[in-house]
Write a protein that holds these residues in place. Sequence first.
Motif, mmCIF file in Angstrom:
data_model
loop_
_atom_site.group_PDB
_atom_site.id
_atom_site.type_symbol
_atom_site.label_atom_id
_atom_site.label_comp_id
_atom_site.label_asym_id
_atom_site.label_seq_id
_atom_site.Cartn_x
_atom_site.Cartn_y
_atom_site.Cartn_z
ATOM 1 N N PRO A 1 0.974 3.770 12.188
ATOM 2 C CA PRO A 1 0.465 5.060 12.688
ATOM 3 C C PRO A 1 -0.188 4.935 14.062
ATOM 4 C CG PRO A 1 -0.223 4.685 10.415
ATOM 5 C CD PRO A 1 0.381 3.409 10.898
ATOM 6 N N VAL A 2 -0.852 3.802 14.311
ATOM 7 C CA VAL A 2 -1.529 3.624 15.606
ATOM 8 C C VAL A 2 -0.501 3.460 16.724
ATOM 9 C CG1 VAL A 2 -3.113 2.169 16.922
ATOM 10 C CG2 VAL A 2 -3.538 2.573 14.505
ATOM 11 N N VAL A 3 0.514 2.621 16.495
ATOM 12 C CA VAL A 3 1.525 2.391 17.540
ATOM 13 C C VAL A 3 2.283 3.696 17.814
ATOM 14 C CG1 VAL A 3 3.516 1.003 18.242
ATOM 15 C CG2 VAL A 3 1.718 -0.039 16.868
ATOM 16 N N LEU A 4 2.461 4.509 16.776
ATOM 17 C CA LEU A 4 3.151 5.789 16.975
ATOM 18 C C LEU A 4 2.395 6.701 17.947
ATOM 19 C CD1 LEU A 4 4.501 6.649 13.385
ATOM 20 C CD2 LEU A 4 5.852 6.185 15.456
ATOM 21 N N THR B 1 0.840 -1.201 0.000
ATOM 22 C CA THR B 1 0.000 0.000 0.000
ATOM 23 C C THR B 1 0.872 1.245 0.000
ATOM 24 O OG1 THR B 1 -0.227 -0.324 2.366
ATOM 25 C CG2 THR B 1 -2.044 -1.074 0.996
ATOM 26 N N ASP B 2 0.861 2.003 1.123
ATOM 27 C CA ASP B 2 1.554 3.280 1.164
ATOM 28 C C ASP B 2 3.069 3.164 1.139
ATOM 29 O OD1 ASP B 2 -0.738 4.815 1.329
ATOM 30 O OD2 ASP B 2 -0.949 4.254 3.444
ATOM 31 N N SER B 3 3.664 4.270 0.770
ATOM 32 C CA SER B 3 5.122 4.310 0.766
ATOM 33 C C SER B 3 5.630 4.629 2.180
ATOM 34 C CB SER B 3 5.574 5.381 -0.214
ATOM 35 O OG SER B 3 6.881 5.757 0.082
ATOM 36 N N PHE B 4 6.819 4.128 2.516
ATOM 37 C CA PHE B 4 7.405 4.424 3.826
ATOM 38 C C PHE B 4 7.715 5.911 3.963
ATOM 39 C CE2 PHE B 4 8.187 -0.134 4.208
ATOM 40 C CZ PHE B 4 7.915 -0.314 5.553
ATOM 41 N N SER B 5 7.919 6.558 2.802
ATOM 42 C CA SER B 5 8.295 7.968 2.880
ATOM 43 C C SER B 5 7.155 8.837 3.443
ATOM 44 C CB SER B 5 8.758 8.483 1.507
ATOM 45 O OG SER B 5 7.772 8.149 0.561
ATOM 46 N N ASN B 6 5.897 8.341 3.392
ATOM 47 C CA ASN B 6 4.780 9.115 3.953
ATOM 48 C C ASN B 6 4.773 9.086 5.483
ATOM 49 O OD1 ASN B 6 3.995 9.356 1.348
ATOM 50 N ND2 ASN B 6 2.405 7.771 1.454
ATOM 51 N N LEU B 7 5.620 8.260 6.056
ATOM 52 C CA LEU B 7 5.544 8.023 7.505
ATOM 53 C C LEU B 7 6.319 9.012 8.355
ATOM 54 C CD1 LEU B 7 5.986 4.231 8.283
ATOM 55 C CD2 LEU B 7 4.076 5.696 8.876
ATOM 56 N N SER B 8 7.195 9.764 7.748
ATOM 57 C CA SER B 8 8.190 10.585 8.453
ATOM 58 C C SER B 8 8.876 9.823 9.586
ATOM 59 C CB SER B 8 7.639 11.935 8.943
ATOM 60 O OG SER B 8 6.275 11.927 9.075
ATOM 61 N N ALA C 1 12.062 8.552 11.670
ATOM 62 C CA ALA C 1 13.333 9.206 12.010
ATOM 63 C C ALA C 1 14.400 8.740 11.016
ATOM 64 C CB ALA C 1 13.731 8.819 13.429
ATOM 65 N N GLU C 2 15.348 9.635 10.760
ATOM 66 C CA GLU C 2 16.331 9.359 9.706
ATOM 67 C C GLU C 2 17.045 8.010 9.864
ATOM 68 O OE1 GLU C 2 19.820 9.027 7.470
ATOM 69 O OE2 GLU C 2 19.889 9.349 9.646
ATOM 70 N N PRO C 3 17.518 7.650 11.079
ATOM 71 C CA PRO C 3 18.239 6.360 11.195
ATOM 72 C C PRO C 3 17.347 5.168 10.842
ATOM 73 C CG PRO C 3 18.439 7.649 13.227
ATOM 74 C CD PRO C 3 17.449 8.354 12.381
ATOM 75 N N LEU C 4 16.071 5.275 11.134
ATOM 76 C CA LEU C 4 15.164 4.166 10.823
ATOM 77 C C LEU C 4 14.853 4.134 9.330
ATOM 78 C CD1 LEU C 4 12.643 4.434 13.814
ATOM 79 C CD2 LEU C 4 14.597 2.891 13.592
ATOM 80 N N ALA C 5 14.616 5.320 8.766
ATOM 81 C CA ALA C 5 14.318 5.405 7.333
ATOM 82 C C ALA C 5 15.497 4.862 6.527
ATOM 83 C CB ALA C 5 14.026 6.854 6.949
ATOM 84 N N ARG C 6 16.704 5.161 7.016
ATOM 85 C CA ARG C 6 17.907 4.690 6.318
ATOM 86 C C ARG C 6 17.965 3.157 6.356
ATOM 87 N NH1 ARG C 6 23.829 5.988 7.985
ATOM 88 N NH2 ARG C 6 22.816 7.245 9.572
ATOM 89 N N ALA C 7 17.693 2.596 7.519
ATOM 90 C CA ALA C 7 17.742 1.137 7.650
ATOM 91 C C ALA C 7 16.692 0.468 6.770
ATOM 92 C CB ALA C 7 17.534 0.745 9.113
ATOM 93 N N VAL C 8 15.495 1.059 6.744
ATOM 94 C CA VAL C 8 14.401 0.494 5.943
ATOM 95 C C VAL C 8 14.769 0.540 4.456
ATOM 96 C CG1 VAL C 8 12.046 0.977 5.168
ATOM 97 C CG2 VAL C 8 12.557 0.899 7.610
ATOM 98 N N ALA C 9 15.349 1.668 4.038
ATOM 99 C CA ALA C 9 15.742 1.809 2.627
ATOM 100 C C ALA C 9 16.815 0.770 2.296
ATOM 101 C CB ALA C 9 16.252 3.220 2.369
ATOM 102 N N GLU C 10 17.716 0.564 3.237
ATOM 103 C CA GLU C 10 18.800 -0.398 3.019
ATOM 104 C C GLU C 10 18.265 -1.826 2.881
ATOM 105 O OE1 GLU C 10 22.541 0.679 5.174
ATOM 106 O OE2 GLU C 10 22.334 -1.409 5.811
ATOM 107 N N MET C 11 17.142 -2.098 3.558
ATOM 108 C CA MET C 11 16.544 -3.434 3.459
ATOM 109 C C MET C 11 15.751 -3.592 2.163
ATOM 110 S SD MET C 11 16.108 -4.561 7.268
ATOM 111 C CE MET C 11 15.243 -5.969 6.881
ATOM 112 N N GLY C 12 15.623 -2.494 1.444
ATOM 113 C CA GLY C 12 14.939 -2.568 0.153
ATOM 114 C C GLY C 12 13.430 -2.438 0.256
#
Length: 486
Positions: free
Chosen positions: A42-45, A9-16, A18-29
């Motif tokens: 969004p709910v857990v956040l 569904t949605d892209s991870f980039s819509n989630l804002s 934190a940078e270290p997490l976004a980097r890790a997620v991008a690295e995992m493809g």
Amino acid sequence: MQQSPVVMTDSFSNLSLAEPLARAVAEMGYETMTPIQAQAIPVVLTGRDVMGAAQTGTGKTAAFSLPLLQRLLKHENSSTSPARHPVRALVLLPTRELADQVAQQVKLYAKYTNLRSAVVFGGMDMKPQTLELKRGVEVLVATPGRLLDHIEAKNAVLGQVEYVVLDEADRMLDIGFLPDLQRILSYLPKQRTTLLFSATFSPEIKRLANSYLKDPVTIEVARPNETASTVEQHFYSVTDDDKRRALKQIVRQRGITQAFVFVNSKLGCARLARSLEREGLKTTALHGDKSQDERLKALAAFKAGEVDLLVATDVAARGLDIKDVPAVFNFDVPFNAEDYVHRIGRTGRAGASGLAVTFVSGSDGRLVADLEKLLKKKVDLEAIEYEDDRPRGRINDGRRAWREAGELGDPRDALDAPRPREREREREARPSRPAAAPRDPFFDQPYQAPATEQPPAWEQGAKPAPSRVSANIKSKRKVPALFKAQ
Ligand code: AMP
């Protein structure tokens, strides 16, 4: 029907994130979120409790780990003092393999943060785990029995836990972990976020949720009787004696590089793996008689691509996260229809396409009828056209047994082929608990067979009910491919 668990569904980039997490997620493809991620993150956040119905393979580990890490990052610190790294998130799982997998994923997601994580499970030396705990960890992944050992030894202090995740909660209850869970939860602060994930919302799970979750948001992405739409499913009518031949032919014709092969018994598992190995296929077996070390080695070899076929029983393979397996073979129709869904959930994961092949022999009518009931679909059987088209059938005399087994594998395999009563004895899938059960090395608790895992009465002697499916098997008519992608 509900949405498939693998639809992105949605892209991870819509989630804002934190940078270290976004980097890790991008690295995992990862680019797009799976449905459980899109709904749960969004709910857990927001810090709300969640009751999620999702199976392994739907991306649920990231669904709870990423928002949890994001919230823990608010008080991240780079101090080396253990006191500055108290346990703030606790993830509980039923088996050591699952705990290991989740811990590995958490480590990858937290790779660019200062948050520390560790895993503790039974069957391993306490000392290295103790050292890690004493160093201080924010995220602790654990199986309940071993965690209690560490709590009692005062290695783990849980007074500052902000998040607790009860993952595979239905399995934990099946195994008999409820008293351990209750004790562990009693050590946690009342003010916390609790996330519960389970394949089903049984009355027991609902009771657990009522006792420990506060006004949870319920998220359901896949029912246990749903199979991923990306899995192409085939059921072939095959005699017991032709199964290996059919397996090899399909592997060759389809150019399958790696596959899980499920069998119903430990002995059948060992025997099949041995004979495939002798025939030159890189094969390993995963069953309850293997030591923990052997199982981990088998798993690592399969993950590293050193092994092509992993022959496994349901109990040994439960919950293992091996992604992108191109195919799953049900060498035997599972005793429990729900195991069919678990088995084939190992292919076609997270958007990849997969193939699930089930061999149905003449005595499987009742099992297939159970499967149809669960899937709410008719199972149509296909015939296999063998490349080598000599007549096949049951091995009914010594010479023929010797000859045929010689063609398929080691002649000794045919001679020690189990008779039905022996098969009954060697079944692993439904162990009954001995009076003084030893600690099961696979779980870190004595194994307690759940009521649902008892063999149906007809398997214990009564005749199977006649079924439309067994009529199909007899006629061996060729029928159109089964419910393919839908
Ligand atoms: P899980 O259900 O957490 O066991 O995840 C199943 C597999 O899917 C894991 O190997 C994950 O690495 C992978 N996965 C999880 N989320 C995504 C995503 N958004 N995109 C691609 N793969 C994913």
